[in-house]
Design a protein around this motif. Structure first.
Motif, PDB file in Angstrom:
ATOM      1  N   GLU A 140     -14.722 -35.439  55.620  1.00  0.00           N
ATOM      2  CA  GLU A 140     -13.420 -35.040  56.165  1.00  0.00           C
ATOM      3  C   GLU A 140     -13.174 -33.563  55.914  1.00  0.00           C
ATOM      4  O   GLU A 140     -12.755 -32.834  56.783  1.00  0.00           O
ATOM      5  N   ARG A 141     -13.434 -33.147  54.671  1.00  0.00           N
ATOM      6  CA  ARG A 141     -13.206 -31.735  54.355  1.00  0.00           C
ATOM      7  C   ARG A 141     -14.221 -30.877  55.089  1.00  0.00           C
ATOM      8  O   ARG A 141     -13.893 -29.825  55.591  1.00  0.00           O
ATOM      9  N   ALA A 142     -15.455 -31.364  55.212  1.00  0.00           N
ATOM     10  CA  ALA A 142     -16.518 -30.549  55.796  1.00  0.00           C
ATOM     11  C   ALA A 142     -16.239 -30.196  57.242  1.00  0.00           C
ATOM     12  O   ALA A 142     -16.509 -29.083  57.671  1.00  0.00           O
TER      13      ALA A 142
ATOM     14  N   MET B 173     -11.321 -30.461  72.007  1.00  0.00           N
ATOM     15  CA  MET B 173     -11.250 -31.914  71.874  1.00  0.00           C
ATOM     16  C   MET B 173      -9.907 -32.387  72.415  1.00  0.00           C
ATOM     17  O   MET B 173      -8.853 -31.843  72.074  1.00  0.00           O
ATOM     18  N   SER B 174      -9.944 -33.414  73.253  1.00  0.00           N
ATOM     19  CA  SER B 174      -8.727 -33.952  73.861  1.00  0.00           C
ATOM     20  C   SER B 174      -8.950 -35.413  74.193  1.00  0.00           C
ATOM     21  O   SER B 174     -10.074 -35.817  74.508  1.00  0.00           O
TER      22      SER B 174
ATOM     23  N   LYS C  98      -5.557 -38.617  63.296  1.00  0.00           N
ATOM     24  CA  LYS C  98      -6.276 -38.418  62.036  1.00  0.00           C
ATOM     25  C   LYS C  98      -7.771 -38.285  62.333  1.00  0.00           C
ATOM     26  O   LYS C  98      -8.454 -37.435  61.780  1.00  0.00           O
ATOM     27  N   GLN C  99      -8.275 -39.131  63.225  1.00  0.00           N
ATOM     28  CA  GLN C  99      -9.693 -39.048  63.606  1.00  0.00           C
ATOM     29  C   GLN C  99     -10.015 -37.711  64.246  1.00  0.00           C
ATOM     30  O   GLN C  99     -11.056 -37.111  63.969  1.00  0.00           O
ATOM     31  N   PHE C 100      -9.147 -37.229  65.116  1.00  0.00           N
ATOM     32  CA  PHE C 100      -9.388 -35.949  65.768  1.00  0.00           C
ATOM     33  C   PHE C 100      -9.489 -34.819  64.747  1.00  0.00           C
ATOM     34  O   PHE C 100     -10.233 -33.867  64.915  1.00  0.00           O
ATOM     35  N   VAL C 101      -8.688 -34.932  63.694  1.00  0.00           N
ATOM     36  CA  VAL C 101      -8.705 -33.869  62.689  1.00  0.00           C
ATOM     37  C   VAL C 101      -9.928 -33.990  61.788  1.00  0.00           C
ATOM     38  O   VAL C 101     -10.571 -32.997  61.460  1.00  0.00           O
ATOM     39  N   THR C 102     -10.282 -35.222  61.389  1.00  0.00           N
ATOM     40  CA  THR C 102     -11.343 -35.358  60.383  1.00  0.00           C
ATOM     41  C   THR C 102     -12.721 -35.673  60.945  1.00  0.00           C
ATOM     42  O   THR C 102     -13.725 -35.411  60.290  1.00  0.00           O
ATOM     43  N   ASP C 103     -12.799 -36.229  62.144  1.00  0.00           N
ATOM     44  CA  ASP C 103     -14.097 -36.687  62.644  1.00  0.00           C
ATOM     45  C   ASP C 103     -14.707 -35.810  63.724  1.00  0.00           C
ATOM     46  O   ASP C 103     -15.679 -36.190  64.354  1.00  0.00           O
TER      47      ASP C 103
ATOM     48  N   LEU D  95      -3.516 -31.902  58.578  1.00  0.00           N
ATOM     49  CA  LEU D  95      -3.993 -30.516  58.474  1.00  0.00           C
ATOM     50  C   LEU D  95      -3.622 -29.846  57.169  1.00  0.00           C
ATOM     51  O   LEU D  95      -4.136 -28.785  56.827  1.00  0.00           O
ATOM     52  N   ARG D  96      -2.723 -30.473  56.420  1.00  0.00           N
ATOM     53  CA  ARG D  96      -2.194 -29.830  55.220  1.00  0.00           C
ATOM     54  C   ARG D  96      -3.251 -29.326  54.239  1.00  0.00           C
ATOM     55  O   ARG D  96      -3.137 -28.232  53.711  1.00  0.00           O
ATOM     56  N   PRO D  97      -4.332 -30.122  53.966  1.00  0.00           N
ATOM     57  CA  PRO D  97      -5.326 -29.625  53.005  1.00  0.00           C
ATOM     58  C   PRO D  97      -6.175 -28.460  53.538  1.00  0.00           C
ATOM     59  O   PRO D  97      -7.005 -27.937  52.815  1.00  0.00           O
ATOM     60  N   HIS D  98      -5.953 -28.047  54.792  1.00  0.00           N
ATOM     61  CA  HIS D  98      -6.814 -27.025  55.397  1.00  0.00           C
ATOM     62  C   HIS D  98      -6.085 -25.721  55.618  1.00  0.00           C
ATOM     63  O   HIS D  98      -4.929 -25.587  55.250  1.00  0.00           O
ATOM     64  N   ARG D  99      -6.768 -24.747  56.244  1.00  0.00           N
ATOM     65  CA  ARG D  99      -6.198 -23.381  56.303  1.00  0.00           C
ATOM     66  C   ARG D  99      -5.252 -23.208  57.496  1.00  0.00           C
ATOM     67  O   ARG D  99      -5.593 -22.599  58.508  1.00  0.00           O
TER      68      ARG D  99
END
Lengths: 287, 322
Positions: free
Chosen positions: A23-25, A107-108, A132-137, A165-169
């Motif tokens: 997820e982070r990667a 991605m859409s 959530k999938q769009f953000v992490t996968d 998105l909170r844990p990201h930049r």
């Protein structure tokens, strides 16, 4: 005396750690994330997201767009990608390459529909799961900017997107309005959402701000004028500029053309590139 | 490996349905456990309550679009004004756009609050025969944001239908937010307690709008909501100085006319852009009253008449059947 965890549990733990790392990667290579919001529909969020991406790309940045409007995904058509399909790789979904040289990653949900007229009639929980999938996968790779286009409102999609998105930049949010009071009224609420969510407000854009008749050059304020600028002043946030109504811009969006490359003399061009420059400047100060 | 989600319509059976948490589509939904454990099915007492409340409503019209910002609220407000011009008719305007409630401002009712009486919540009256309800009236400041997930929005919509004392109503007009989600599923579900004459779908001429509107038409067909017709808004702009026409939102794929032909839906009319429309809305005044000579006013009046005729005929046919 404690017992060692049973083998299945241990495997579950490992699985979960591997998943978290993945997820982070997938967003680890993205340097700046910009959210494009409004309280109001039809003010030009998708238009601005697309033009911002094209302008940043034109200035040499690596750019991606994440379209989280699940009911009305507009971005694929605006970049002539409505017939594309999404593929999978080891780290997740591969975004579709759009624009010149397929250099913008998109991605859409538009890519996942079997037929373009299929309605996505989902209640909140299912929308949240896909976002959530769009953000992490999605395997975004290395990007300078990820632009996130949103639907109007302050509901499931917005809450879930910000949480994911909170844990990201997250660099911050750009809010789009048209000049009229009816639009500004909704965008005030969106400002409240940003404040409650701890989202930095990069600024407000006043779109559809005046129309210059191509025949006689008379300017008519079809949707009024000045509301966006006043709101920025009242709310103490930066005003990023007025973008006029430009039939060549509308035409480009309809045909999936790159307005920034093809119409540099058109009336909306200076305002759009100025907005992109301000985002670029802000990102340099934040790096 | 191309990725495809099988996105058949209305997959979520509804958190109140007997299938909640148990349907095939529930696999993978984060709420599956909650739904499967909880809801026993639709509450018959609730359905009866809604039926009782809405019994005195003769005609109901939903104003929809797939697309935001095409003029749903503007149209709903003007439809309400147009119908209420006949003082013998009682008109109700219900705004179920919970996150972006535009109707109070457009009707000149900003700052008004909802009062309660023994018989329920009172609508806010613009005229004696024109009452309005919106979440806007429940907010104390123009900066207040309603940051709610679906289930809470559904709850409020149900309250609007169950707790508002609309009285006897000839026309109930329901303004909706853009999309095909919780609000739309819920309003169709709750209004099944009464009958809906049909939906008016608003679009602008461009393909960017039409592609969302086709989805909305599909939604209506799947939930068996009759479509009264489509309105093409922002259809051309005539420069007030040189009188030349510009297509600011160009109909690159044939506009609403072509779409209606392809999908066998009525085109109720086309409304041109007029800067006065936005101004009237911002001031909370009726554009029809402020600019009676505008070509846009003429278009609106024709469209309103067609909607009225559709509703009257529909009612007549129903009575014949009964």
């Amino acid at each position: 005396m404690g017992t060692a965890p049973r083998l299945p549990e241990l495997q579950e733990c490992l699985g979960s750690a591997a998943r978290d790392a993945q997820e982070r990667a997938n967003l680890a290579g993205v340097r700046h994330i910009v959210l494009v919001l409004s309280g109001k529909g039809g003010v030009g969020k998708s238009t601005l997201s697309t033009q911002l991406a094209l302008a940043l790309r034109s200035a040499g940045n690596r750019v991606g767009i994440l379209d989280v409007d699940l009911c009305g995904p507009s971005i694929p058509r605006m970049l002539r990608a409505q017939d594309s399909a999404v593929h999978q790789c080891d780290s997740g979904w591969v975004p579709v390459g759009v624009g010149q040289d397929s250099a913008i990653a998109l991605m859409s949900i538009g890519f996942l529909l079997e037929r373009p007229d299929d309605a996505v009639v989902w209640r909140g929980p299912k929308k949240n799961a896909l976002i959530k999938q769009f953000v992490t996968d999605v395997a975004w790779g290395d990007l300078d900017f990820l632009i996130v286009d949103t639907p109007p409102g302050t509901s499931d999609e917005h809450i879930s997107t910000v949480e994911a998105l909170r844990p990201h930049r997250l660099l911050g949010a750009v809010l789009v309005t048209t000049p009229q009071a009816v639009s500004v009224g909704d965008v005030r609420r969106e400002l409240t959402f940003c404040r409650k969510a701890g989202l930095r407000i990069l600024g407000i854009v006043e779109n559809m701000s005046g129309f210059v008749c191509p025949h006689c050059s008379e300017c008519t304020n079809i949707f009024s004028k000045g509301g966006g600028e006043e709101l920025a002043k009242h709310a103490g946030v930066p005003f990023l500029g007025c973008v006029p109504l430009d039939p060549q811009l509308s035409q480009s969006l309809e045909e999936g053309k790159d307005f920034i490359q093809e119409f540099p003399k058109s009336s909306a061009f200076p305002a759009l590139t100025h907005i992109a420059q301000q985002i670029l400047d802000t990102s340099k100060r934040s790096s | 490996l191309a990725a495809h989600l099988s996105l058949s319509l209305a997959e979520c059976p509804g958190t109140g349905s007997a299938q909640a948490g148990r349907a095939a589509a529930c696999q993978g939904c984060p709420n599956q456990g909650l739904c499967a454990a909880g809801a026993a099915g639709p509450d018959p007492a609730e359905a009866a309550e809604l039926r009782a409340r809405l019994r005195a409503v003769r005609h109901t019209v939903l104003v929809l679009s797939g697309k935001g910002g095409v003029g749903k609220s503007t149209f709903s407000a003007l439809l309400a004004h147009g119908l209420a011009a006949d003082e013998t008719k009682q008109v109700a305007l219900l705004d179920i756009d919970i996150c972006g409630p535009s109707i109070p401002k457009m009707m000149g009712l900003e700052g008004e609050q909802v009062h309660q009486s023994g018989s329920g919540w009172s609508p806010v009256y613009v005229e004696e025969n024109l009452g309005v309800m919106s979440v806007g009236f429940l907010l104390s400041s123009p900066d207040d944001a309603v940051i709610w997930r679906g289930p809470k929005k559904n709850g409020l919509i149900k309250q609007f239908l169950r707790d508002v004392d609309w009285g006897e109503v000839d026309y109930l007009i329901v303004d909706t937010p853009p999309g095909t989600s919780d609000e739309h599923l819920s309003i169709v579900q709750y209004l099944s307690a009464t009958h809906i004459d049909g939906a008016v779908i608003v679009t602008t001429p461009q393909e960017v709008s039409l592609q969302d509107v086709r989805k909305e038409i599909n939604f209506c067909r799947k939930v068996k909501l009759p479509i009264i017709g489509v309105v093409e808004n922002m259809s051309g702009f005539v420069c007030p100085k040189c009188k030349n026409e510009s297509q600011i939102f160009p109909p690159t794929t044939g506009g609403a006319e072509k779409m209606c032909q392809n999908l066998s839906v009525s085109l109720l009319g086309k409304v041109p852009l007029d800067p006065q429309i936005g101004k009237s809305c911002d001031r909370g005044q009726s554009f029809l009253a402020e600019a009676p000579e505008s070509p846009a006013t003429l278009s609106y009046r024709n469209i309103i008449q067609r909607i009225q005729e559709y509703c009257e005929q529909h009612h007549f046919q129903e009575e014949k059947i009964m």
